[in-house]
Design a protein around this motif. Sequence first.
Motif: not given
Length: 165
Positions: A38-55
């Motif tokens: 599991a990891w966190t997206l460290m970039s801003e994305s359409p789903s939220g700010p950096a650090g808010s999306v987990k894969v």
Amino acid sequence: MGSKARAKIYPHLWYDREAEEAASMYAAIFPDSRVDQAWTLMSESPSGPAGSVKVVDFTLLGQRFQAFSGGPHDPFNDAISIVVLCDDQAEIDRYWNALLQGGGKEYACGWLMDRFGLRWQNVPAALDEMMADRDPVRSKRVTDALLKMVKINIEELEKAYNWRP
């Protein structure tokens, strides 16, 4: 990049916030299953700010899955379900009960919705063969029996399949 062999096709599931929790629950239910990483997206994305999306990469019954917590979007619905082929009634019962824990909902014909909203079908491995029997009367008996069930009862399906006047 690792040299681990990866599936060329696999389901990717979008959860509001519960991807890692869901993957952990599923991995605890099925054999040959685990949360791989599991990891966190460290970039801003359409789903939220950096650090808010987990894969989350996970394996269920040897099959690769991926999920992410991307915030509210389109909820799961009946258009997609995960089919689990079961060898016997004990396996159907075990998966059925485990997937319903914590707020799942029963539907008809072996379908259920887990507490995260994902649809599942726990079916006997022989169901397709019985329903596709070349004898249309035999096939209809099995289908009619199935349509009356919520959780599938293999013994009742086999009775319908093997019934002789």
